[in-house]
Design an enzyme around this catalytic site. Sequence first.
Site, PDB file in Angstrom:
ATOM      1  N   GLY A  57      43.983  13.194  58.100  1.00  0.00           N
ATOM      2  CA  GLY A  57      44.029  13.939  56.849  1.00  0.00           C
ATOM      3  C   GLY A  57      43.641  15.389  57.015  1.00  0.00           C
ATOM      4  N   HIS A  58      43.339  15.792  58.278  1.00  0.00           N
ATOM      5  CA  HIS A  58      42.931  17.175  58.536  1.00  0.00           C
ATOM      6  C   HIS A  58      43.994  17.945  59.320  1.00  0.00           C
ATOM      7  CE1 HIS A  58      39.098  15.943  57.052  1.00  0.00           C
ATOM      8  NE2 HIS A  58      38.899  15.103  58.042  1.00  0.00           N
ATOM      9  N   ASP A 111      31.384   9.698  62.704  1.00  0.00           N
ATOM     10  CA  ASP A 111      31.861  10.285  63.965  1.00  0.00           C
ATOM     11  C   ASP A 111      30.760  10.296  65.013  1.00  0.00           C
ATOM     12  OD1 ASP A 111      34.309  10.689  62.801  1.00  0.00           O
ATOM     13  OD2 ASP A 111      34.038  12.831  62.452  1.00  0.00           O
ATOM     14  N   HIS A 220      36.318  16.248  53.248  1.00  0.00           N
ATOM     15  CA  HIS A 220      36.722  14.876  52.964  1.00  0.00           C
ATOM     16  C   HIS A 220      36.797  14.618  51.459  1.00  0.00           C
ATOM     17  CE1 HIS A 220      34.869  14.555  57.041  1.00  0.00           C
ATOM     18  NE2 HIS A 220      35.994  13.903  57.246  1.00  0.00           N
ATOM     19  N   ASP A 395      62.812  31.535  38.569  1.00  0.00           N
ATOM     20  CA  ASP A 395      61.615  31.454  39.395  1.00  0.00           C
ATOM     21  C   ASP A 395      60.360  31.931  38.693  1.00  0.00           C
ATOM     22  OD1 ASP A 395      62.239  34.103  39.263  1.00  0.00           O
ATOM     23  OD2 ASP A 395      62.571  34.378  41.408  1.00  0.00           O
ATOM     24  N   GLY A 396      60.471  32.289  37.421  1.00  0.00           N
ATOM     25  CA  GLY A 396      59.287  32.621  36.639  1.00  0.00           C
ATOM     26  C   GLY A 396      58.703  33.984  36.920  1.00  0.00           C
ATOM     27  N   GLY A 480      76.635  42.768  39.170  1.00  0.00           N
ATOM     28  CA  GLY A 480      76.291  41.348  39.239  1.00  0.00           C
ATOM     29  C   GLY A 480      77.443  40.391  39.065  1.00  0.00           C
TER      30      GLY A 480
END
Length: 569
Positions: A57-58, A111, A220, A395-396, A480
């Site tokens: 997860g890292h 660990d 974590h 795209d805001g 355009g």
Amino acid sequence: MKKLVNHPSDVVHEMLEGIALQAPNVVILGDENVLIRRDIPEPPSRPVALISGGGSGHEPAHAGYVGAGMLSAAVCGEVFTSPPTSAVLAAIRATAGPKGALLIVKNYTGDRLNFGLAAELARAEGIPVEVVTVADDVALRGHAERSQRRGIAGTVLIHKIAGAAAARGATLEVVAAVARDAVANLGTMGVALDGCTLPGVAQSSFTLADDEIELGLGIHGEKGVERSAPLPANELTEALLVNVLDELAITRGERVALLVNGLGATPQMELAIVLRAACASLTRRELRVERAWAGTFLSALNMPGCSISLMRVDDGKLALLDAATEAHAWPGKGCLNRTVRLDTSGVQREDHAAPVLDAAGTERATRIKAALDAVAQALTDNESRLTELDAQAGDGDLGASMRRAADAMNATPMHALATAPDALSSLGVSLHKAIAGSSGPFYATALLRASRHLQGSAQPAAQEWAQALRGAIDAISELGGAKAGDRTMLDALIPASDAFESALKQGLDAQRAWAEAVTAAEHGAQATAHMLPRVGRASYLGARAVGSPDAGAVAVVCWLAALRPHVGK
């Protein structure tokens, strides 16, 4: 929570297979969740093996750092769970020779226990093993002794330094000493903007409101040491740096390496902004930033946020950081660019003094400036509305673009507004620099074309303005490729122009004719809500864009309406 996984129990070994497919220099160790170097020499000639790992997860840690010059093996537990002792021992057996192995362990109980027990079992088999524990989280300095603090992103720098020392052929004792010295000169502090979500778990580890951030978090999903209001990037960077600098007692004139680490859901854009702020802050303190990196090096699944690591360095550490490695996730040397901007002062056109306006020019400029101020205010007031509309079909970015247009209008000097053509030309040049995306070229082209239509007329009549507006519309259409009915800004501009010309022909004065134009533009903009987009980014959505008016057309209504009190003056 939506995830791109098959089954939560399969994510680690499937992930390792995916990593190994991309890195020909690594291979999975049998049925273990262990990734090792493929090119490990025969036992008698092996250098010190470097082994690290922990819960998954890292990523890219730790599997991404396996390769010559860094780790010999990465031992991967289940998500956020320490790997079993048996997997660590298997990694030691597979990679260590007579010179032994160094285990680099992040300071978490699971660990420490599993890597520590594996070390003892390996020693019992005659394999020399040393353990170096990384506890770089300075956020806990007011709550725990250094030996009790967490190991976080700075661990990656320890991998690099120790790995380079091992690759040189150093003994286990020397490699361990080099790693411990680096650990003693390392500090890290992080911030989370929200929690993270484990595969198969419906909710995130913790949730932050829009007006909250979490300082001093672990990796974590555990909470930090302080919750506060969000801060601008510069201020937040400063808050993190102060804690690291104080803990390490780094003083003026010292040399440091900087690591800005993303926690899994932070864009590279934001990490670069943090790195910029950190370098500026360290330079103000008269510290020498020798190396700097910004990226995702040790994440916490999909957590938004970052951490900042500093390591005090000397020539020896820099040489180890710069040494070559085949680990595919290591970003490179991280040499700092001391000159980031090209000096163009020698190639710019010679500046001329601003012309002095006569009384008539001053009067015209004052009227034009008042109109521009009104337009700028209207665009600023409608920024959020335009952003929301644009986000539904694009795209805001239109709200921000119009805000930058407003800033450019506000910054236009009076001497550039002496005549209508001058004002339009100056504004066109300003807007193409200020506005990103398609809006900048469209508006700039329209204004420059309109300026040419009015050339030679310092104070145009209403009919001349009508012709200039028509010319501006033609310029937009030519550039355009859009036409009426394509769901663009033209669907407000074209009816406005038609109405303005028609009203003038009927004998209405300029102000009443402009009022007709504004009304026509409003109807045109509303009609775009039922149009299928045929050009531009919205066309990719097809029918999904139908239902809300086009943001560009609504923006036209905003500035047309803002001009209404000023037309005819």
